[in-house]
Write a protein that holds these residues in place. Structure first.
Motif, mmCIF file in Angstrom:
data_model
loop_
_atom_site.group_PDB
_atom_site.id
_atom_site.type_symbol
_atom_site.label_atom_id
_atom_site.label_comp_id
_atom_site.label_asym_id
_atom_site.label_seq_id
_atom_site.Cartn_x
_atom_site.Cartn_y
_atom_site.Cartn_z
ATOM 1 N N SER A 153 0.881 -1.173 0.000
ATOM 2 C CA SER A 153 0.000 0.000 0.000
ATOM 3 C C SER A 153 0.914 1.217 0.000
ATOM 4 O O SER A 153 2.087 1.111 0.360
ATOM 5 N N SER A 154 0.380 2.377 -0.397
ATOM 6 C CA SER A 154 1.263 3.532 -0.575
ATOM 7 C C SER A 154 1.552 4.269 0.731
ATOM 8 O O SER A 154 0.644 4.793 1.370
ATOM 9 N N PRO A 155 2.839 4.340 1.110
ATOM 10 C CA PRO A 155 3.227 5.092 2.310
ATOM 11 C C PRO A 155 3.396 6.574 2.048
ATOM 12 O O PRO A 155 3.763 7.326 2.949
ATOM 13 N N LEU A 156 3.151 7.030 0.815
ATOM 14 C CA LEU A 156 3.419 8.416 0.437
ATOM 15 C C LEU A 156 2.310 9.357 0.919
ATOM 16 O O LEU A 156 1.211 8.923 1.258
ATOM 17 N N ALA A 157 2.601 10.662 0.871
ATOM 18 C CA ALA A 157 1.601 11.656 1.272
ATOM 19 C C ALA A 157 0.324 11.488 0.445
ATOM 20 O O ALA A 157 -0.784 11.627 0.967
ATOM 21 N N GLY A 158 0.498 11.145 -0.848
ATOM 22 C CA GLY A 158 -0.676 10.904 -1.700
ATOM 23 C C GLY A 158 -1.524 9.757 -1.160
ATOM 24 O O GLY A 158 -2.760 9.782 -1.244
ATOM 25 N N GLY A 159 -0.866 8.754 -0.605
ATOM 26 C CA GLY A 159 -1.573 7.634 0.025
ATOM 27 C C GLY A 159 -2.388 8.109 1.218
ATOM 28 O O GLY A 159 -3.400 7.499 1.578
ATOM 29 N N GLY A 160 -1.942 9.219 1.797
ATOM 30 C CA GLY A 160 -2.652 9.786 2.940
ATOM 31 C C GLY A 160 -4.027 10.320 2.554
ATOM 32 O O GLY A 160 -4.930 10.379 3.381
ATOM 33 N N GLY A 181 -9.689 9.538 2.853
ATOM 34 C CA GLY A 181 -10.825 10.253 2.255
ATOM 35 C C GLY A 181 -10.677 11.757 2.312
ATOM 36 O O GLY A 181 -11.652 12.482 2.109
ATOM 37 N N LEU A 182 -9.459 12.246 2.570
ATOM 38 C CA LEU A 182 -9.211 13.696 2.514
ATOM 39 C C LEU A 182 -8.732 14.038 1.109
ATOM 40 O O LEU A 182 -7.867 13.346 0.566
ATOM 41 N N GLY A 183 -9.252 15.106 0.551
ATOM 42 C CA GLY A 183 -8.800 15.509 -0.786
ATOM 43 C C GLY A 183 -7.393 16.085 -0.724
ATOM 44 O O GLY A 183 -6.990 16.623 0.311
ATOM 45 N N PRO A 184 -6.618 15.983 -1.838
ATOM 46 C CA PRO A 184 -5.229 16.458 -1.845
ATOM 47 C C PRO A 184 -5.078 17.921 -1.441
ATOM 48 O O PRO A 184 -4.069 18.291 -0.858
ATOM 49 N N THR A 185 -6.083 18.752 -1.730
ATOM 50 C CA THR A 185 -5.966 20.179 -1.405
ATOM 51 C C THR A 185 -6.070 20.433 0.102
ATOM 52 O O THR A 185 -5.815 21.540 0.562
ATOM 53 N N ARG A 186 -6.450 19.409 0.855
ATOM 54 C CA ARG A 186 -6.606 19.605 2.306
ATOM 55 C C ARG A 186 -5.296 19.465 3.068
ATOM 56 O O ARG A 186 -5.212 19.840 4.231
ATOM 57 N N ILE A 187 -4.269 18.896 2.452
ATOM 58 C CA ILE A 187 -3.007 18.686 3.179
ATOM 59 C C ILE A 187 -2.158 19.961 3.123
ATOM 60 O O ILE A 187 -1.812 20.434 2.047
ATOM 61 N N ASP A 188 -1.845 20.515 4.295
ATOM 62 C CA ASP A 188 -1.106 21.779 4.354
ATOM 63 C C ASP A 188 0.401 21.580 4.420
ATOM 64 O O ASP A 188 1.160 22.377 3.879
ATOM 65 N N ARG A 189 0.842 20.577 5.183
ATOM 66 C CA ARG A 189 2.274 20.349 5.349
ATOM 67 C C ARG A 189 2.559 18.855 5.230
ATOM 68 O O ARG A 189 1.780 18.030 5.706
ATOM 69 N N VAL A 190 3.697 18.550 4.607
ATOM 70 C CA VAL A 190 4.130 17.151 4.539
ATOM 71 C C VAL A 190 5.494 17.067 5.216
ATOM 72 O O VAL A 190 6.490 17.602 4.709
ATOM 73 N N ASN A 225 6.845 12.925 -2.456
ATOM 74 C CA ASN A 225 5.946 13.218 -1.339
ATOM 75 C C ASN A 225 5.532 14.685 -1.295
ATOM 76 O O ASN A 225 4.615 15.034 -0.564
ATOM 77 N N GLY A 226 6.270 15.529 -2.019
ATOM 78 C CA GLY A 226 6.027 16.968 -1.894
ATOM 79 C C GLY A 226 6.347 17.460 -0.495
ATOM 80 O O GLY A 226 5.580 18.226 0.106
ATOM 81 N N LEU A 227 7.499 17.042 0.039
ATOM 82 C CA LEU A 227 7.839 17.418 1.420
ATOM 83 C C LEU A 227 7.937 18.929 1.574
ATOM 84 O O LEU A 227 8.494 19.621 0.708
ATOM 85 N N THR A 228 7.418 19.416 2.696
ATOM 86 C CA THR A 228 7.537 20.846 3.009
ATOM 87 C C THR A 228 8.461 21.069 4.198
ATOM 88 O O THR A 228 8.955 22.179 4.401
ATOM 89 N N ASN A 229 8.651 20.035 5.021
ATOM 90 C CA ASN A 229 9.471 20.139 6.235
ATOM 91 C C ASN A 229 10.121 18.782 6.488
ATOM 92 O O ASN A 229 9.577 17.749 6.104
ATOM 93 N N LEU A 230 11.247 18.818 7.168
ATOM 94 C CA LEU A 230 11.926 17.557 7.510
ATOM 95 C C LEU A 230 12.001 17.388 9.018
ATOM 96 O O LEU A 230 12.094 18.374 9.768
ATOM 97 N N ALA A 231 11.978 16.128 9.448
ATOM 98 C CA ALA A 231 12.331 15.789 10.828
ATOM 99 C C ALA A 231 13.514 14.836 10.727
ATOM 100 O O ALA A 231 13.465 13.857 9.977
ATOM 101 N N LEU A 232 14.574 15.174 11.434
ATOM 102 C CA LEU A 232 15.780 14.351 11.393
ATOM 103 C C LEU A 232 15.882 13.620 12.733
ATOM 104 O O LEU A 232 15.957 14.270 13.779
#
Ligand code: GDP
Ligand code: IMO
Ligand code: MG
Length: 427
Positions: free
Chosen positions: A240-247, A252-261, A321-328
Motif C-alpha cells: 500500500s502507498s506510504p506516500l503523502a498521496g496515500g494519505g 478520504g481527505l482531498g489532496p488540497t486539504r493537506i497543508d504540510r508534509v 511526497n512533496g515534502l515541506t518540512n523535515l524531521a531528522l
C-alpha cells in the motif's frame, strides 16, 4: 484547520511513532492511512515504552481522536490485543475508531504470505508475514472483506463462503496445504466484530467535522517512501502507498486539504528485508551503527541493514511526497563517530547520476559517491536548543537541508518524547 502528513521518507522505521506522539499534543485527530500491523511504531513517554502496530500514535492524549483509516488493512486479533495491552498500562482507548471501509486481514492472508515467501526461495521479499501483500491484492481484486462487513453476520457469511472456497482451492491445490474451516473463521470473526462494533464508524465525516471545527489533523504514515509499490524498489516493496498521496486515498481527505508534509529521515539509513540499498555498510561500521542504535525490527525483531544517509534517495523521496518540512531523527547515534559520509550521487556504468533509478537492476549496479564530514564526537541527547548543538552537527543538518532542498523543523536526539530539538515551526 491544518492537516499535517507525517511520512516515513526512507525504508521505514525512521521514528514516525516518536514524532507523531510528540506532535499529537496539539492535534484533534491522528489517523493512520496505510499498511497494517507490518508497521511497528515505537513510543517512549511517561506511560512507558510501546510498539504500536495498528493503533495511531496519538492514543496517549485522552483528548485526541484516533482513527484507523480506510487505507489500513486491519488484523482484528492484533488490534484487539493492542487495545487490551494499552488498557493494562493505564492508557485510555475510548477515543479510538476504525473505518468501516478498512479491509480485514483474514487467516488465509497470513498463511499465504508465508507460503508465497517460501515459494520465492532466494528471491524472497523478506515480508513481515503479516498477510499484508495478500490482503491488499484481494482489496484490488475485489475479493476483500471489510471491517463494516462484520456488522451484518448473515451478509458476512455469504461474502466469506465463496471467497474461502477460492482460497482453499489455492491452499490445497497449489501449496498442498490444509484447507481452512469456514465455521471456525466465521465464528472467530463474528466474535471480533462484536468487540469492534462500538469502534466502527464512517470516518470521513469525522475528519470533515474535525476540520470544520478548526482542529489539527495528523496523518500518520506507515513504512517509508522507498517501500512504495509504485516508486519504491519494486518488487521489494510493501503493498500500500506510504506516500503523502496515500494519505489522501487512505483517509478520504482531498489532496488540497493537506497543508504540510513532514518527511522523517534518520541521520543515516536502515532497511529491513531484501532489495537494493546503495549505501548499505556490510562492515564493522554498519555493525557499530546497528548495535549503538539497537537497529532491530519493532515488528519482527530482525536485524536492520544499516548504511550512510542516501541524499539521492532523499531528494527523490522529497519530490514524490512533496515534502515541506523535515524531521531528522537519531542524530545522537552519530555522536561517537570521528567522521561519517553522505551519498550525493551514484556511479553506474561509468556515469555519475543524481536521480534514483526506476529499475532495481540499475539500482543494484549503483555505487554511492560520498562526501565525508567530520564527526562532532560529543553527546547530543541532552541538548534541546538548536544553537547548542556542536558546530559539526549543525553543519550536517545544514548540508542535509541543502541536499533535500527542504528545511529541517525537528531534530530528535533520543527515543523519549522530550529528547527533541524544535529548530523551526512546521506551520
Ligand atoms: P517508526 O516505525 O518510524 O515509528 O520507527 P520504529 O519505532 O520502528 O524505529 C525507530 C526506533 O528509533 C525506535 O526504537 C525508537 O525508540 C528509536 N528512536 C526514535 N528517535 C530516536 C532518536 O532520536 N534517537 C535514538 N537513539 N532513538 C530514537
Ligand atoms: P514501519 O511503519 C520497515 C518491509 C518489510 C519488507 C517489505 C514488505 O514500522 O516503518 P510487507 O510485510 O509489508 O509485505 O513487507 O516491507 N516493511 C517495513 N520495513 N518498517 C516498516 O513499517 C515496514 N513495513 C513493511 O520488511 O521488506
Ligand atoms: Mg517501525
Amino acid at each position: 484547520m491544518p492537516v499535517i502528513a507525517v511520512i516515513g521518507a526512507q525504508w521505514g522505521d525512521e521514528g514516525k511513532g516518536k514524532v507523531v506522539d510528540l506532535l499529537a499534543e496539539k492535534a484533534g485527530v491522528v489517523v493512520r492511512f496505510s499498511g497494517g500491523d507490518n508497521a511497528g511504531h515505537t513510543i517512549v513517554n511517561h506511560y512507558g515504552e510501546f510498539g504500536l502496530h495498528l493503533v495511531p500514535s496519538g492514543i496517549f492524549y485522552p483528548g485526541v481522536t484516533c482513527i484507523i483509516g480506510n487505507g489500513v488493512a486491519v488484523n482484528p486479533a492484533v488490534l484487539l490485543g493492542e487495545i487490551d495491552q494499552l488498557k493494562q498500562k493505564g492508557v485510555e482507548t475510548g477515543n479510538l475508531f476504525v473505518s468501516d471501509r478498512a479491509h480485514l486481514i483474514m487467516p488465509y492472508h497470513t498463511l499465504l504470505d508465508g507460503l508465497e515467501e517460501q515459494g520465492r526461495g532466494g528471491k524472497a521479499i523478506g515480508t513481515t508475514r503479516k498477510g499484508i501483500g495478500p490482503a491488499f491484492a484481494d482489496k484490488t481484486a475485489r475479493l476483500g472483506i471489510r471491517v463494516g462487513d462484520l456488522l451484518n453476520k448473515e451478509a458476512f457469511l455469504e461474502r466469506l463462503r465463496p471467497i474461502l472456497e477460492g482460497k482453499n482451492a489455492i491452499l490445497t491445490r497449489v501449496y498442498e496445504a490444509e484447507p481452512l474451516d469456514l465455521d471456525e473463521i466465521y465464528h472467530q470473526y463474528c466474535h471480533y466484530g462484536e468487540r469492534l462494533a462500538p469502534l466502527v464508524r464512517e470516518t470521513t465525516t469525522m475528519l470533515a467535522e474535525a476540520l470544520d471545527s478548526n482542529k489539527l489533523v495528523i496523518l500518520e504514515g506507515a513504512q517509508g517512501a522507498l517501500l512504495d509499490p509504485d516508486f519504491g524498489t519494486y518488487p521489494y516493496t510493501t503493498s500500500s502507498s506510504p506516500l503523502a498521496g496515500g494519505g489522501c486515498l487512505g483517509t478520504g481527505l482531498g489532496p488540497t486539504r493537506i497543508d504540510r508534509v513532514l518527511g522523517i529521515f534518520k541521520a543515516y539509513c536502515t532497511r529491513v528485508g531484501s532489495g537494493p540499498m546503495p549505501t548499505e555498510l556490510a562492515d564493522a561500521t554498519g555493525d557499530f551503527i546497528r548495535e549503538r542504535a539497537h537497529e532491530y525490527g519493532t515488528t519482527t525483531g530482525r536485524a536492520r541493514r544499516c548504511g550512510w544517509f542516501d541524499g539521492v534517495a532523499a531528494r527523490f523521496s522529497s519530490r514524490i511526497n512533496g515534502l515541506t518540512n523535515l524531521a531528522l531523527t537519531r542524530l545522537d547515534v552519530l555522536d561517537d563517530l570521528p567522521s561519517f559520509k553522505i551519498c550525493v550521487g551514484y556511479k553506474v556504468s561509468g556515469e555519475t547520476i543524481s536521480h534514483f533509478p526506476g529499475s532495481i537492476t540499475t539500482l543494484e549496479g549503483c555505487q554511492p559517491v560520498y562526501e565525508e564530514l567530520k564527526g562532532w564526537q560529543s553527546p547530543t541527547s541532552d541538548i534541546r536548543d538548536y544553537e547548542k548543538l556542536p558546530a559539526q552537527a549543525k553543519q550536517y543538518v545544514a548540508r542535509l537541508e541543502e541536499i533535500v532542498s527542504c528545511p529541517v523543523s525537528i531534530i530528535s536526539v533520543g527515543a523519549r518524547r522530550e529528547q527533541t530539538i524544535h529548530k523551526a515551526p512546521i506551520l
